[in-house]
Design a protein around this motif. Structure first.
Motif, short mmCIF file in Angstrom:
data_model
loop_
_atom_site.label_atom_id
_atom_site.label_comp_id
_atom_site.label_asym_id
_atom_site.label_seq_id
_atom_site.Cartn_x
_atom_site.Cartn_y
_atom_site.Cartn_z
N ALA A 98 0.83 -1.21 0.00
CA ALA A 98 0.00 0.00 0.00
C ALA A 98 0.86 1.26 0.00
CB ALA A 98 -0.93 -0.01 1.21
N ILE A 99 1.90 1.27 0.82
CA ILE A 99 2.78 2.44 0.88
C ILE A 99 3.51 2.64 -0.44
CG2 ILE A 99 4.85 3.36 2.02
CD1 ILE A 99 3.84 2.01 4.59
N LEU A 100 3.87 1.54 -1.10
CA LEU A 100 4.56 1.64 -2.38
C LEU A 100 3.72 2.36 -3.43
CD1 LEU A 100 7.11 0.78 -4.02
CD2 LEU A 100 5.82 -1.26 -4.70
N GLY A 130 -3.00 11.78 -0.41
CA GLY A 130 -2.29 10.52 -0.55
C GLY A 130 -1.35 10.26 0.62
N PHE A 131 -0.65 11.31 1.08
CA PHE A 131 0.25 11.14 2.22
C PHE A 131 -0.53 10.93 3.52
CE2 PHE A 131 3.50 13.42 -0.46
CZ PHE A 131 4.24 12.29 -0.67
N LEU A 132 -1.75 11.49 3.59
CA LEU A 132 -2.62 11.18 4.73
C LEU A 132 -2.95 9.69 4.73
CD1 LEU A 132 -4.43 11.99 7.11
CD2 LEU A 132 -6.22 12.56 5.46
N GLY A 133 -3.18 9.14 3.52
CA GLY A 133 -3.41 7.71 3.42
C GLY A 133 -2.22 6.90 3.90
N VAL A 134 -1.00 7.37 3.60
CA VAL A 134 0.20 6.68 4.07
C VAL A 134 0.24 6.67 5.60
CG1 VAL A 134 2.73 6.77 4.15
CG2 VAL A 134 1.54 7.16 1.99
N ARG A 139 -0.41 3.90 10.81
CA ARG A 139 -1.12 3.83 12.08
C ARG A 139 -0.27 4.34 13.26
NH1 ARG A 139 -2.59 -0.89 9.56
NH2 ARG A 139 -1.02 -2.08 10.64
N PRO A 140 0.15 5.61 13.24
CA PRO A 140 0.92 6.12 14.38
C PRO A 140 0.06 6.13 15.65
CG PRO A 140 0.25 7.91 12.93
CD PRO A 140 -0.11 6.64 12.22
N MET A 265 -6.17 0.61 7.58
CA MET A 265 -5.29 0.34 6.46
C MET A 265 -6.05 0.36 5.14
SD MET A 265 -3.10 -3.00 5.52
CE MET A 265 -3.04 -3.17 3.75
N LEU A 266 -7.26 -0.19 5.12
CA LEU A 266 -8.05 -0.20 3.89
C LEU A 266 -8.42 1.22 3.47
CD1 LEU A 266 -10.39 -3.27 4.56
CD2 LEU A 266 -8.42 -3.15 3.01
N LEU A 267 -8.78 2.06 4.45
CA LEU A 267 -9.10 3.46 4.14
C LEU A 267 -7.86 4.18 3.62
CD1 LEU A 267 -10.95 5.93 4.13
CD2 LEU A 267 -10.42 6.26 6.56
N GLY A 268 -6.72 3.96 4.28
CA GLY A 268 -5.49 4.59 3.81
C GLY A 268 -5.12 4.15 2.41
N SER A 269 -5.29 2.86 2.12
CA SER A 269 -5.01 2.35 0.77
C SER A 269 -5.91 3.00 -0.26
CB SER A 269 -5.19 0.83 0.74
OG SER A 269 -4.32 0.20 1.66
N ALA A 270 -7.20 3.15 0.10
CA ALA A 270 -8.15 3.78 -0.82
C ALA A 270 -7.77 5.24 -1.09
CB ALA A 270 -9.57 3.70 -0.25
N LEU A 271 -7.32 5.95 -0.06
CA LEU A 271 -6.90 7.35 -0.24
C LEU A 271 -5.68 7.44 -1.14
CD1 LEU A 271 -7.36 8.84 3.35
CD2 LEU A 271 -8.79 9.24 1.35
N ILE A 272 -4.71 6.54 -0.96
CA ILE A 272 -3.50 6.56 -1.78
C ILE A 272 -3.84 6.30 -3.24
CG2 ILE A 272 -1.30 5.39 -2.23
CD1 ILE A 272 -1.19 4.78 0.81
#
Length: 285
Positions: A98-100, A130-134, A139-140, A265-272
């Motif tokens: 996802a980060i990639l 996109g960086f918000l998705g990262v 998950r800090p 993680m799924l939400l972050g992936s969708a944002l990216i």
């Protein structure tokens, strides 16, 4: 339409092969140290790309040696492959993949600084989302962030730098030669990790060796399919299919490693992915 369908098909095949490559690399690191996997994978990849260049009657290495652009590209690829391989070894496959996917966003932002390209406020907003998705994938928490997942961020930044440096590389350098150089720096990265860890080098057993060989074969196959895809159809039509890599990676992460992506993680992936597709659409306009 037929050329677009061909390009899209080969792009999807390439992304599936890259996901299989990542899965085999991660699986191999569960049997032998990551440094051993990186070195073996790099050496096998070099041999396969060298054979490809020989079959095409090309030089294995660029005729003029390493130019300034190629040197910078190799350094960025060393960073990308080193940290991405460490992320595959120690972090979840789904989160790493996802980060990639944020690499194109970094490339767009970096093109402003390196090449003086103009980016409007809409694309800057998409890059920020996109960086918000990262961050959602990382998950800090009160205890900080997963240090293993930070390897994926460093790897993604290295690959973005490599993509930017590729534009400065001589056009006479072939894809097979770039593959030889890329796999060479991966082998070098393995030796760097081996030396830094101080561990005694080990030879992989049959199970690990088969996984490393499979990863190299999938990697070269993915690279070849990607080349066909980018030479078929319209770039704006074919390129979005790059994001199917995340879908394949998540499926393999669940089936092979038993990972369970959480809603964050799924939400972050969708944002990216969403911000990447929007940025691509705006770039086309």
């Amino acid at each position: 339409m037929s050329t677009n369908r061909r390009g899209a098909t080969f792009m999807v095949l390439a992304m599936a092969a890259f996901a299989c490559e990542d899965t085999l690399v991660k699986s191999a690191t569960q049997l032998v140290p990551a440094a051993t996997v990186m070195t073996g994978f790099g050496l096998l990849g070099m041999a396969l790309f060298a054979a490809m260049a020989w079959l095409r009657r090309e030089r294995v290495l660029p005729a003029g040696g390493l130019s300034r652009g190629l040197s910078i590209r190799s350094a960025m690829e060393l960073c990308g492959r080193l940290f991405y391989s460490l992320a595959l070894a120690f972090a979840d496959l789904g989160a790493t993949s996802a980060i990639l996917q944020a690499t194109p966003l970094v490339v767009v932002g970096g093109a402003v600084w390196v090449f003086g390209e103009r980016v409007g406020w809409r694309r800057w907003t998409a890059i920020g989302i996109g960086f918000l998705g990262v961050l959602l994938v990382l998950r800090p928490s009160g205890q900080g962030v997963d240090m293993a997942a930070l390897f994926a961020v460093l790897g993604m930044l290295g690959f973005a730098g490599r993509d930017l440096a590729t534009r400065a590389a001589p056009l006479t350098v072939t894809n097979a030669q770039l593959g030889v150089l890329g796999m060479g720096v991966l082998a070098l990265a393995g030796l760097v990790v081996q030396g830094a860890s101080g561990a005694v080098p080990v030879l992989p057993g049959p199970g690990a060796a088969l996984r490393i060989l499979g990863a190299a074969l999938f990697g070269v196959g993915a690279y070849s399919a990607l080349t066909v895809a980018m030479r078929s159809g319209e770039v704006s039509v074919v390129t979005p299919f790059r994001y199917t890599r995340l879908v394949f990676a998540l499926i393999l992460a669940v089936l092979v490693f038993g990972e369970r992506p959480d809603p964050s993680m799924l939400l972050g992936s969708a944002l990216i992915v969403g911000s990447g597709l929007f940025t691509l659409a705006r770039s086309r306009r």
